[in-house]
Write an enzyme that holds these catalytic residues in place. Structure first.
Site, PDB file in Angstrom:
ATOM      1  N   SER A  16       0.932  -1.129   0.018  1.00 44.03           N
ATOM      2  CA  SER A  16      -0.043   0.118   0.060  1.00 44.03           C
ATOM      3  C   SER A  16       0.867   1.305   0.013  1.00 44.03           C
ATOM      4  O   SER A  16       0.479   2.321  -0.630  1.00 44.03           O
ATOM      5  CB  SER A  16      -1.018   0.100   1.061  1.00 44.03           C
ATOM      6  OG  SER A  16      -0.277   0.190   2.437  1.00 44.03           O
ATOM      7  N   ASN A 109      13.913   3.425   4.869  1.00 45.72           N
ATOM      8  CA  ASN A 109      12.684   2.450   5.301  1.00 45.72           C
ATOM      9  C   ASN A 109      11.883   3.252   6.150  1.00 45.72           C
ATOM     10  O   ASN A 109      11.960   4.336   6.599  1.00 45.72           O
ATOM     11  CB  ASN A 109      13.575   1.392   6.116  1.00 45.72           C
ATOM     12  CG  ASN A 109      12.627   0.449   6.531  1.00 45.72           C
ATOM     13  OD1 ASN A 109      11.618  -0.195   5.839  1.00 45.72           O
ATOM     14  ND2 ASN A 109      12.490   0.110   7.981  1.00 45.72           N
ATOM     15  N   HIS A 111       8.864   2.486   9.172  1.00 47.87           N
ATOM     16  CA  HIS A 111       8.828   1.552  10.316  1.00 47.87           C
ATOM     17  C   HIS A 111       7.568   1.958  10.973  1.00 47.87           C
ATOM     18  O   HIS A 111       7.583   3.339  11.539  1.00 47.87           O
ATOM     19  CB  HIS A 111       9.947   1.454  11.055  1.00 47.87           C
ATOM     20  CG  HIS A 111      10.003   0.788  12.234  1.00 47.87           C
ATOM     21  ND1 HIS A 111      10.008  -0.599  12.139  1.00 47.87           N
ATOM     22  CD2 HIS A 111       9.601   0.942  13.524  1.00 47.87           C
ATOM     23  CE1 HIS A 111       9.840  -1.382  13.309  1.00 47.87           C
ATOM     24  NE2 HIS A 111       9.619  -0.336  14.100  1.00 47.87           N
ATOM     25  N   SER A 138       7.791   6.093  11.415  1.00 50.81           N
ATOM     26  CA  SER A 138       9.068   6.824  11.178  1.00 50.81           C
ATOM     27  C   SER A 138       9.531   6.570   9.816  1.00 50.81           C
ATOM     28  O   SER A 138       9.452   5.108   9.496  1.00 50.81           O
ATOM     29  CB  SER A 138      10.070   6.219  12.229  1.00 50.81           C
ATOM     30  OG  SER A 138       9.628   6.750  13.437  1.00 50.81           O
ATOM     31  N   ASP A 147      16.431  -1.100  12.071  1.00 50.10           N
ATOM     32  CA  ASP A 147      15.485  -0.220  12.672  1.00 50.10           C
ATOM     33  C   ASP A 147      16.205   1.007  13.316  1.00 50.10           C
ATOM     34  O   ASP A 147      15.397   1.707  13.960  1.00 50.10           O
ATOM     35  CB  ASP A 147      14.134  -0.623  13.267  1.00 50.10           C
ATOM     36  CG  ASP A 147      13.301  -1.689  12.222  1.00 50.10           C
ATOM     37  OD1 ASP A 147      13.280  -1.239  11.125  1.00 50.10           O
ATOM     38  OD2 ASP A 147      12.881  -2.291  12.995  1.00 50.10           O
TER      39      ASP A 147
END
Ligand code: GRF
Length: 213
Positions: A16, A109, A111, A138, A147
């Protein structure tokens, strides 16, 4: 005419967030998603990419003897697309340090937590169990630490007494579809960079993440 910056998006599932980026590309054409790589076959994100005429490639991690061998193939595929930026959007594999090193500073990325809170999985459940009053997502530069890379921007939502893991998953995804396109637009306009593990926005070092509303 200058070519727009080239993005490769890595996914493992629904895609998505990929869809939000596809829509941003179609609306503004300030970047081009030149390839979508999934470590899982037949996921919805691949269908979304194909529907937008974007090249796709599956590198199925179950077919590789080691993480190193898998990541070597991932790197090879990414390099064939010659991207300027590599966008992880629900990509559920931990990257080897070799892979991160190869693309460091070009790799971001998203997260679903207010990092540094709750790296890893089940972040919504962890926020509920901790009795937190707010939650969020984030976007960070990827470094060797899971992460743990420097955070660029966050989006926040209050947690109410009625919230469940599922309600937070859904609400946060909608917010992520605002957050990620915003960060990608800063990125492709050259407003963000990683230097010595610090984030610079418009040439100024960030002391706290940018907040997207
Ligand atoms: C998002 O919630 C993202 O924060 C996390 O994985 C989820 C991916 O969702 N890393 P989708 O595949 O983009 O729908």
């Amino acid at each position: 005419m200058n070519q727009p910056p080239r993005l490769v998006v890595l996914i493992s599932g629904a895609g998505s967030n990929l869809q939000a980026l596809i829509e941003q590309q179609q609306a503004h054409q300030t970047f081009e998603i030149v390839g979508v790589l999934s470590n899982r076959p037949q996921v919805q994100g691949l269908t979304r990419a194909s529907a937008a005429n974007i090249a796709t490639q599956v590198v199925d991690h179950t077919q590789y003897p080691t993480r190193e061998a898998f990541d070597a193939e991932v790197a090879k595929v990414i390099n064939t697309w010659q991207p300027d930026w590599i966008i992880l959007a629900g990509y559920m594999r931990i990257m080897t340090p070799q892979l991160v090193q190869q693309f460091k500073g070009k790799l971001i990325n998203i997260h679903p937590s207010l990092l540094p809170k709750y790296p890893g999985l089940r972040t919504h459940q962890k926020a509920l169990e901790a009795g937190d009053h707010e939650h969020g997502s984030s976007v960070h530069f990827v470094t060797e630490e899971l992460d743990g890379g420097p955070v660029i921007a966050q989006i926040k939502t209050p947690i109410t007494a009625q919230d469940t893991e599922q309600s937070l998953v859904e609400r946060l995804k909608t917010l992520e579809h605002r957050l990620y396109p915003q960060v990608v637009s800063w990125l492709v306009q050259g407003q963000l960079r990683l230097q010595h593990d610090n984030v610079y926005f418009n040439d100024k070092e960030l002391s706290t993440p940018l907040i997207v509303t």
